[in-house]
Design a protein around this motif. Structure first.
Motif, mmCIF file in Angstrom:
data_model
loop_
_atom_site.group_PDB
_atom_site.id
_atom_site.type_symbol
_atom_site.label_atom_id
_atom_site.label_comp_id
_atom_site.label_asym_id
_atom_site.label_seq_id
_atom_site.Cartn_x
_atom_site.Cartn_y
_atom_site.Cartn_z
ATOM 1 N N VAL A 1 16.724 13.151 7.333
ATOM 2 C CA VAL A 1 15.330 13.368 7.032
ATOM 3 C C VAL A 1 14.461 12.476 6.757
ATOM 4 N N ALA A 2 13.229 12.595 6.651
ATOM 5 C CA ALA A 2 12.442 11.467 6.046
ATOM 6 C C ALA A 2 10.866 11.876 5.622
ATOM 7 N N GLU A 3 10.128 11.390 4.924
ATOM 8 C CA GLU A 3 8.889 12.108 4.552
ATOM 9 C C GLU A 3 7.759 11.095 4.727
ATOM 10 N N PRO A 4 7.111 10.578 5.889
ATOM 11 C CA PRO A 4 6.202 10.016 5.930
ATOM 12 C C PRO A 4 4.738 10.309 5.430
ATOM 13 N N ASP A 5 3.711 9.723 5.097
ATOM 14 C CA ASP A 5 2.548 10.375 4.722
ATOM 15 C C ASP A 5 1.873 10.692 5.777
ATOM 16 N N LEU A 6 1.508 12.082 5.505
ATOM 17 C CA LEU A 6 1.014 12.951 6.591
ATOM 18 C C LEU A 6 -0.063 12.236 7.268
ATOM 19 N N GLU B 1 4.847 20.283 6.418
ATOM 20 C CA GLU B 1 4.158 19.503 5.545
ATOM 21 C C GLU B 1 4.407 20.029 4.080
ATOM 22 N N VAL B 2 4.638 18.868 3.357
ATOM 23 C CA VAL B 2 5.276 18.971 1.997
ATOM 24 C C VAL B 2 4.266 18.244 0.947
ATOM 25 N N GLY B 3 3.864 18.838 -0.312
ATOM 26 C CA GLY B 3 3.519 18.060 -1.423
ATOM 27 C C GLY B 3 4.304 17.481 -2.177
ATOM 28 N N LEU B 4 4.221 16.213 -2.111
ATOM 29 C CA LEU B 4 5.121 15.515 -3.100
ATOM 30 C C LEU B 4 4.085 14.650 -4.119
ATOM 31 N N PRO B 5 4.784 14.256 -5.374
ATOM 32 C CA PRO B 5 3.840 13.980 -6.358
ATOM 33 C C PRO B 5 3.136 12.953 -5.990
ATOM 34 N N ALA B 6 3.400 11.826 -4.995
ATOM 35 C CA ALA B 6 2.762 10.617 -4.869
ATOM 36 C C ALA B 6 1.574 11.005 -3.421
ATOM 37 N N ALA C 1 0.821 -1.200 0.058
ATOM 38 C CA ALA C 1 0.078 -0.041 -0.086
ATOM 39 C C ALA C 1 0.831 1.220 -0.151
ATOM 40 N N PHE C 2 1.953 1.128 0.428
ATOM 41 C CA PHE C 2 2.901 2.244 0.577
ATOM 42 C C PHE C 2 4.232 2.164 -0.156
ATOM 43 N N TRP C 3 4.684 1.103 -0.627
ATOM 44 C CA TRP C 3 5.806 1.159 -1.422
ATOM 45 C C TRP C 3 5.341 0.846 -2.966
#
Length: 267
Positions: A222-227, A246-251, A122-124
């Motif tokens: 750094v890391a970027e887990p789903d909000l 909070e950052v907007g990434l493509p996915a 679901a995440f990868w």
């Protein structure tokens, strides 16, 4: 797929540690997926083979590094991540731990199996034939060294998959004020039996400490887990990371998590 002893986990499976770096909590259709997830034990032969190869790798790279230093009269040349394969084992609150760079032929079946766990997929998003995972790994292994895929070996047993990467050279750097040598961490814990036991936070803290110890030029992990992944964000906080933005990434919409070298003994 490697031969395994399999038994069906009929209960609700603990959430896996994913590329977000920690327990993600249940995603869509989590109840249905958890009943389909297999708890698979690694065969003793695989563990023994892996241990032998890991020892050989450590001994071989140490000998190679000494030879290069002797010939050149200077320390062995760095790669973009200061030779992750030479970092060696470290002691963690949950046991002896070693990041071992992936070897495709040896490790692909195991990593592909983990990627086909519905909770991980679901995440990868690498479920399906082994070729999907192979392409993902090969892109890193054949690259310039800015991302190094590793197996996490806990007390001699491969139990997690990691990606240690140069965040300042990654597309992520377009979405936050990156600094030179920022080091990113992706993590998933493979088998159901190892999830929900606090391994994620303990290993994240230990690996971030390892990065600081082995990469003196790096001031931040750094890391970027789903909000939406509250358990993941919580695990990072427990590991000494702070919520930065909070950052907007493509996915996905992501929580940018940062651990600062200057605060490593405080948080």
């Amino acid at each position: 797929m490697p031969p395994t002893d399999a038994s069906t986990d009929a209960g609700t499976a603990p959430a896996p540690v994913t590329d977000d770096g920690a327990d993600p909590g249940p995603g869509p259709d989590a109840d249905a997926d958890s009943e389909e997830t297999l708890e698979l034990r690694l065969p003793d032969e695989f563990i023994a083979l892996f241990a032998d190869e890991a020892r050989a790798h450590v001994e071989g790279t140490a000998e190679e590094g000494n030879t290069r230093a002797t010939v050149s009269g200077t320390p062995a040349a760095d790669d973009l991540l200061d030779r992750v394969g030479d970092w060696g084992p470290t002691t963690t609150p949950v046991g002896g731990f070693h990041l071992v760079p992936v070897r495709l032929q040896r490790d692909l079946p195991l990593i592909a199996r983990w990627m086909n766990d519905p909770a991980v997929a679901a995440f990868w998003e690498l479920a399906g034939p082994k070729s999907a995972t192979e392409d993902h790994l090969s892109a890193q292994l054949g690259g310039d060294g800015r991302s190094v895929p590793c197996l996490g070996v806990l007390d001699g047993t491969p139990m997690s998959y990691w990606e240690i990467y140069r965040a300042d050279l990654d597309p992520l750097a377009r979405h936050y004020p990156a600094r030179p040598h920022d080091t990113g961490i992706h993590l998933l814990i493979g088998d159901v039996a190892n999830r929900g036991r606090g391994f994620g936070s303990a290993l994240l803290r230990s690996v971030a400490d390892l990065v600081f110890d082995k990469r003196p030029s790096c001031a931040r992990c750094v890391a970027e887990p789903d909000l939406r992944n509250t358990p993941s964000v919580s695990a990072f906080l427990s590991a000494g990371f702070r919520f930065s933005a909070e950052v907007g990434l493509p996915a996905k919409r992501a929580a940018l998590m940062v651990r600062d070298r200057a605060l490593r003994d405080v948080l």
